[in-house]
Design a protein around this motif. Structure first.
Motif, short mmCIF file in Angstrom:
data_model
loop_
_atom_site.label_atom_id
_atom_site.label_comp_id
_atom_site.label_asym_id
_atom_site.label_seq_id
_atom_site.Cartn_x
_atom_site.Cartn_y
_atom_site.Cartn_z
N SER B 31 -1.01 30.41 33.38
CA SER B 31 -1.33 29.63 34.57
C SER B 31 -0.73 30.34 35.78
O SER B 31 0.14 31.21 35.63
CB SER B 31 -0.75 28.20 34.47
OG SER B 31 0.67 28.26 34.43
N GLN B 33 0.64 29.46 39.80
CA GLN B 33 0.93 28.42 40.79
C GLN B 33 1.29 29.08 42.12
O GLN B 33 1.78 30.21 42.15
CB GLN B 33 2.09 27.55 40.31
CG GLN B 33 1.78 26.83 39.01
CD GLN B 33 2.94 26.03 38.46
OE1 GLN B 33 3.97 25.85 39.13
NE2 GLN B 33 2.79 25.50 37.26
N TYR B 35 3.45 28.19 45.72
CA TYR B 35 4.43 27.33 46.36
C TYR B 35 4.63 27.78 47.81
O TYR B 35 4.43 28.94 48.14
CB TYR B 35 5.79 27.44 45.65
CG TYR B 35 5.82 26.84 44.26
CD1 TYR B 35 5.28 27.52 43.18
CD2 TYR B 35 6.40 25.60 44.04
CE1 TYR B 35 5.31 26.97 41.90
CE2 TYR B 35 6.45 25.04 42.76
CZ TYR B 35 5.90 25.73 41.71
OH TYR B 35 5.94 25.17 40.45
N LEU B 45 5.33 22.83 45.50
CA LEU B 45 4.09 23.21 44.82
C LEU B 45 2.86 22.90 45.68
O LEU B 45 2.71 21.79 46.20
CB LEU B 45 3.97 22.46 43.49
CG LEU B 45 2.71 22.72 42.66
CD1 LEU B 45 2.69 24.15 42.14
CD2 LEU B 45 2.61 21.72 41.51
N THR B 48 -1.96 24.52 41.18
CA THR B 48 -1.89 25.19 39.88
C THR B 48 -3.31 25.54 39.47
O THR B 48 -4.21 24.70 39.54
CB THR B 48 -1.27 24.28 38.81
OG1 THR B 48 0.03 23.91 39.20
CG2 THR B 48 -1.22 25.00 37.47
N VAL B 50 -5.46 27.35 36.15
CA VAL B 50 -5.21 27.68 34.75
C VAL B 50 -6.36 28.46 34.09
O VAL B 50 -6.14 29.09 33.05
CB VAL B 50 -4.92 26.43 33.90
CG1 VAL B 50 -3.65 25.76 34.36
CG2 VAL B 50 -6.08 25.46 33.93
#
Lengths: 114, 109
Positions: B31, B33, B35, B45, B48, B50
Motif C-alpha cells: 500500500s 500512503q 501524509y 494522513l 491510502t 492499495v
C-alpha cells in the motif's frame, strides 16, 4: 479530545541522563509505534507493538526500551542519553498491524541532549 | 533496504499554480500512503492507495499508485497557501510504513 497524546512536548537533558516519553491513544487501536524524525525530517520506525506484544524492533540501540502496559499505552525509556539521540520522537497508532490502515500520529516530543 | 525517494525535495510556487510530487522506489509495496506534516505537529494522513494503477481524488489533490506498486504521485491543482507543508509518502511493507524523504511545499500568496 486528543487521539494520540505524547508527553512531554519538549525535553532538554544532559548527556548520560535517563528519560522517558509517554504515549496514550484513545482510538481503540490495536497497534502502536515509535518513530524518530531527524533534522532532515526523515521518519524512521523504531518499534511497533500489537496488542501489547513487540512485533518490530528496528536495529535500535538497547539503550532504548519500549514498554506497553496495555494496548492504549506505549512508553519509551532511554538510558544513558547521547548527543545523537537529539531528534523528534513520534508515537503513532493504527487500527491493526496491516499497513493499509492509516497511522494517527501524536504531535511529537522534541528531545535535545546537551 | 527499502527506500522511497521523493522529488522534488523543495517546491516554491505561486498561489493558483499546479504541481506534482513524485515518490519512487525499486521495491514493491502493499500500500502507499500520503501524509502532510506542519511545523510542530505529527504527520496527518491524506490518502491510502492499495491497488496498482489506482487513482484517488481528494478535492484539489489527485493521488496515483503506479501499476507495479513501486511509485506514486500527488498532483495539486490551483495550489493555495493552506497547502503549504511537508508532504511525505509512505510504503507499507512487513507490518510497518517506510517513509519517503519528504517534499517541502511553499505556496506564496
Amino acid at each position: 479530545d486528543t487521539a494520540v497524546s505524547q508527553t512531554p512536548k519538549y525535553l532538554v537533558t544532559q548527556m548520560g541522563n535517563d528519560k522517558s516519553i509517554k504515549c496514550e491513544q484513545n482510538l481503540g487501536h490495536d497497534t502502536m509505534y515509535w518513530y524518530k524524525q531527524d533534522s532532515k525530517k526523515f521518519l524512521k520506525i523504531m518499534f511497533s507493538y500489537n496488542n501489547k506484544e513487540l512485533i518490530i524492533n528496528e536495529t535500535v540501540p538497547n539503550r532504548f526500551s519500549p514498554k506497553s502496559p496495555d494496548k492504549a499505552h506505549l512508553n519509551l525509556h532511554i538510558n544513558s542519553l547521547e548527543l545523537g539521540d537529539s531528534a523528534v520522537y513520534f508515537c503513532a497508532s493504527s487500527q491493526s498491524a496491516q499497513t493499509h490502515y492509516g497511522y494517527t500520529f501524536g504531535s511529537g516530543t522534541r528531545l535535545t541532549v546537551v | 533496504t527499502q527506500l522511497l525517494e521523493q522529488s522534488p525535495q523543495f517546491l516554491s510556487i505561486q498561489e493558483g499554480e499546479n504541481l506534482t510530487v513524485y515518490c519512487n522506489s525499486s521495491s514493491v509495496f502493499s500500500s502507499l500512503q500520503w501524509y502532510r506534516q506542519e511545523p510542530g505537529e505529527g504527520p496527518v494522513l491524506l490518502v491510502t492507495v492499495v491497488t496498482g494503477g489506482e487513482v484517488k481524488k481528494l478535492k484539489r489533490l489527485t493521488f496515483q499508485f503506479g501499476d507495479a506498486r513501486k511509485d506514486s504521485s500527488l498532483h495539486i491543482t490551483a495550489a493555495q497557501p493552506g497547502d503549504t507543508g511537508l508532504y511525505l509518502c509512505a510504503g507499507g511493507s512487513s507490518y510497518k510504513l517506510i517513509f519517503g524523504s519528504g517534499t517541502r511545499l511553499l505556496v506564496r500568496p
